[in-house]
Design a protein around this motif. Structure first.
Motif, PDB file in Angstrom:
ATOM      1  N   GLN A   1       6.584   9.163  96.945  1.00  0.00           N
ATOM      2  CA  GLN A   1       6.041   9.527  98.487  1.00  0.00           C
ATOM      3  C   GLN A   1       7.035   9.988  99.141  1.00  0.00           C
ATOM      4  O   GLN A   1       8.213   9.458  99.375  1.00  0.00           O
ATOM      5  CB  GLN A   1       5.182   8.208  98.949  1.00  0.00           C
ATOM      6  N   LEU A   2       7.254  11.187  99.570  1.00  0.00           N
ATOM      7  CA  LEU A   2       8.354  11.695 100.093  1.00  0.00           C
ATOM      8  C   LEU A   2       7.728  12.533 101.352  1.00  0.00           C
ATOM      9  O   LEU A   2       6.630  13.242 101.607  1.00  0.00           O
ATOM     10  CB  LEU A   2       8.889  13.029  99.304  1.00  0.00           C
ATOM     11  N   SER A   3       8.823  12.521 102.362  1.00  0.00           N
ATOM     12  CA  SER A   3       8.544  13.104 103.780  1.00  0.00           C
ATOM     13  C   SER A   3       8.781  14.456 103.671  1.00  0.00           C
ATOM     14  O   SER A   3       9.748  14.887 103.182  1.00  0.00           O
ATOM     15  CB  SER A   3       9.133  12.290 104.692  1.00  0.00           C
ATOM     16  N   ALA A   4       7.790  15.259 104.238  1.00  0.00           N
ATOM     17  CA  ALA A   4       8.375  16.682 104.520  1.00  0.00           C
ATOM     18  C   ALA A   4       7.204  17.514 105.568  1.00  0.00           C
ATOM     19  O   ALA A   4       6.018  17.004 105.662  1.00  0.00           O
ATOM     20  CB  ALA A   4       7.868  17.470 103.212  1.00  0.00           C
ATOM     21  N   ASN A   5       7.804  18.000 106.524  1.00  0.00           N
ATOM     22  CA  ASN A   5       7.118  18.851 107.650  1.00  0.00           C
ATOM     23  C   ASN A   5       6.267  17.783 108.479  1.00  0.00           C
ATOM     24  O   ASN A   5       5.180  18.116 108.862  1.00  0.00           O
ATOM     25  CB  ASN A   5       6.075  19.837 106.971  1.00  0.00           C
ATOM     26  N   GLY A   6       6.789  16.599 108.487  1.00  0.00           N
ATOM     27  CA  GLY A   6       6.022  15.835 109.300  1.00  0.00           C
ATOM     28  C   GLY A   6       4.991  14.849 108.732  1.00  0.00           C
ATOM     29  O   GLY A   6       4.570  14.049 109.331  1.00  0.00           O
ATOM     30  N   ILE A   7       4.796  15.009 107.553  1.00  0.00           N
ATOM     31  CA  ILE A   7       3.842  14.276 106.697  1.00  0.00           C
ATOM     32  C   ILE A   7       4.514  13.509 105.585  1.00  0.00           C
ATOM     33  O   ILE A   7       5.634  13.788 105.190  1.00  0.00           O
ATOM     34  CB  ILE A   7       2.744  15.187 106.401  1.00  0.00           C
ATOM     35  N   VAL A   8       3.728  12.858 104.647  1.00  0.00           N
ATOM     36  CA  VAL A   8       4.018  12.257 103.616  1.00  0.00           C
ATOM     37  C   VAL A   8       3.303  12.979 102.166  1.00  0.00           C
ATOM     38  O   VAL A   8       2.011  13.212 102.474  1.00  0.00           O
ATOM     39  CB  VAL A   8       3.976  10.805 103.466  1.00  0.00           C
ATOM     40  N   LEU A   9       4.090  13.502 101.515  1.00  0.00           N
ATOM     41  CA  LEU A   9       3.357  14.168 100.265  1.00  0.00           C
ATOM     42  C   LEU A   9       3.522  13.249  99.100  1.00  0.00           C
ATOM     43  O   LEU A   9       4.537  12.727  98.825  1.00  0.00           O
ATOM     44  CB  LEU A   9       3.772  15.443  99.792  1.00  0.00           C
ATOM     45  N   SER A  10       2.262  12.940  98.216  1.00  0.00           N
ATOM     46  CA  SER A  10       2.484  12.243  97.213  1.00  0.00           C
ATOM     47  C   SER A  10       2.808  12.980  95.864  1.00  0.00           C
ATOM     48  O   SER A  10       2.147  14.293  95.682  1.00  0.00           O
ATOM     49  CB  SER A  10       0.858  11.754  96.616  1.00  0.00           C
ATOM     50  N   VAL A  11       3.771  12.842  95.129  1.00  0.00           N
ATOM     51  CA  VAL A  11       4.445  13.598  93.934  1.00  0.00           C
ATOM     52  C   VAL A  11       4.265  12.742  92.626  1.00  0.00           C
ATOM     53  O   VAL A  11       4.658  11.611  92.602  1.00  0.00           O
ATOM     54  CB  VAL A  11       5.813  14.166  94.151  1.00  0.00           C
ATOM     55  N   ARG A  12       3.425  13.405  91.745  1.00  0.00           N
ATOM     56  CA  ARG A  12       3.465  12.811  90.391  1.00  0.00           C
ATOM     57  C   ARG A  12       4.595  13.335  89.394  1.00  0.00           C
ATOM     58  O   ARG A  12       4.553  14.618  89.411  1.00  0.00           O
ATOM     59  CB  ARG A  12       2.100  13.087  89.908  1.00  0.00           C
ATOM     60  N   THR A  13       5.402  12.382  88.830  1.00  0.00           N
ATOM     61  CA  THR A  13       6.534  12.985  88.198  1.00  0.00           C
ATOM     62  C   THR A  13       6.317  12.364  86.666  1.00  0.00           C
ATOM     63  O   THR A  13       6.428  11.361  86.399  1.00  0.00           O
ATOM     64  CB  THR A  13       7.718  12.540  88.749  1.00  0.00           C
TER      65      THR A  13
ATOM     66  N   GLY B   1      -3.629  16.765 102.478  1.00  0.00           N
ATOM     67  CA  GLY B   1      -5.091  16.211 102.305  1.00  0.00           C
ATOM     68  C   GLY B   1      -5.905  16.339 101.181  1.00  0.00           C
ATOM     69  O   GLY B   1      -7.003  16.108 100.905  1.00  0.00           O
ATOM     70  N   HIS B   2      -5.002  16.027 100.213  1.00  0.00           N
ATOM     71  CA  HIS B   2      -5.180  15.594  98.771  1.00  0.00           C
ATOM     72  C   HIS B   2      -4.751  14.342  98.281  1.00  0.00           C
ATOM     73  O   HIS B   2      -3.566  14.210  98.463  1.00  0.00           O
ATOM     74  CB  HIS B   2      -5.050  16.851  97.746  1.00  0.00           C
ATOM     75  N   GLY B   3      -5.483  13.454  97.322  1.00  0.00           N
ATOM     76  CA  GLY B   3      -4.945  12.395  96.654  1.00  0.00           C
ATOM     77  C   GLY B   3      -4.306  11.474  97.989  1.00  0.00           C
ATOM     78  O   GLY B   3      -4.931  11.359  98.860  1.00  0.00           O
ATOM     79  N   ALA B   4      -3.265  10.660  97.493  1.00  0.00           N
ATOM     80  CA  ALA B   4      -2.487   9.969  98.225  1.00  0.00           C
ATOM     81  C   ALA B   4      -1.462  10.788  99.190  1.00  0.00           C
ATOM     82  O   ALA B   4      -0.863   9.968  99.984  1.00  0.00           O
ATOM     83  CB  ALA B   4      -1.600   9.095  97.270  1.00  0.00           C
ATOM     84  N   SER B   5      -1.325  12.048  99.305  1.00  0.00           N
ATOM     85  CA  SER B   5      -0.672  12.503 100.487  1.00  0.00           C
ATOM     86  C   SER B   5      -1.456  12.452 101.658  1.00  0.00           C
ATOM     87  O   SER B   5      -2.526  12.017 101.819  1.00  0.00           O
ATOM     88  CB  SER B   5      -0.626  14.038 100.091  1.00  0.00           C
TER      89      SER B   5
END
Length: 230
Positions: free
Chosen positions: A8-20, A64-68
């Motif tokens: 879970q990484l912060s960018a542009n004032g929101i949190v984006l969920s990244v699958r690695t 707006g998608h998944g855990a983001s």
């Protein structure tokens, strides 16, 4: 055994969920995968499992998608800013594969100064043309994306901004455009128009319809690897 990580990484004032998908001995740059509208990062599982044999793979859930975060405010430009701010947190240089909406987002992200994107793959992404809006009907039940994404992004695609050709001309990284052929709702001629506007680009057709990497994953991987394995 590959252990897929969730960040879970912060960018542009929101949190984006990244699958690695990690790689013990990477031979190539990391690759970032951006999915189409209403699709989460898990859509890339088959492709990522192959690519992570020789590079680290990150699949991003767009806002707006998944855990983001589902902030209720959506647009191609906003999503591009999210990605631009996120990419340096993943690697100083990387390749990007974008499908449909993910490809449009990638196009805008690739135009920023000092972009970390080394090579770009656009899966069934065409130059946008005005089109008759389709009626929007929300599916019943719980969704793994915010329906507001459809309501706010679809009008941008139905009545595209006139600046899109200039956006494409500003992409400076080597780019591969992959058309899904005549079975796709994205006309192959529009994919070719997009490709001709991008300075360092080529175009191939995989006659699989719009869902190329899901329908013909091995053919898709062959085309992708021929472009990014360097």
């Amino acid at each position: 055994m590959i252990v897929v990580q969730e960040q879970q990484l912060s960018a542009n004032g929101i949190v984006l969920s990244v699958r690695t998908w990690p790689c013990d001995r990477p031979a190539f740059r990391p690759v970032v995968l951006l999915a189409r509208t209403a699709t989460t990062a898990s859509d890339w599982d088959i492709i990522a499992t192959d690519l992570c044999q020789d590079r680290v793979v990150h699949a991003i859930n767009l806002r707006g998608h998944g855990a983001s975060t589902w902030p209720g405010e959506y647009g191609i430009g906003l999503m591009a800013v999210d990605v631009v701010e996120l990419l340096p947190q993943l690697a100083p240089q990387l390749d990007v594969i974008g499908h449909s909406l993910g490809g449009l987002v990638a196009c805008q992200a690739a135009t920023v100064d000092d972009s970390p994107i080394g090579r770009l793959v656009l899966e069934d992404v065409g130059l946008l043309h005005p089109r008759q809006p389709a009626e929007l009907t929300r599916p019943a039940g719980e969704l793994d994306f915010d329906w507001g994404v459809i309501e706010q992004v679809r009008p941008e695609i139905d009545a595209p901004d006139s600046s899109w050709p200039d956006v494409l001309r500003r992409i400076s990284c080597p780019t591969l455009a992959i058309s899904g052929g005549p079975a796709s709702f994205v006309p192959p001629a529009h994919v070719k128009e997009l490709q001709l506007l991008i300075p360092y680009s080529s175009c191939v057709t995989i006659a699989a319809g719009h869902l190329i990497h899901a329908t013909q994953p091995q053919t898709f991987l062959h085309a992708v690897r021929s472009h990014i394995d360097m």
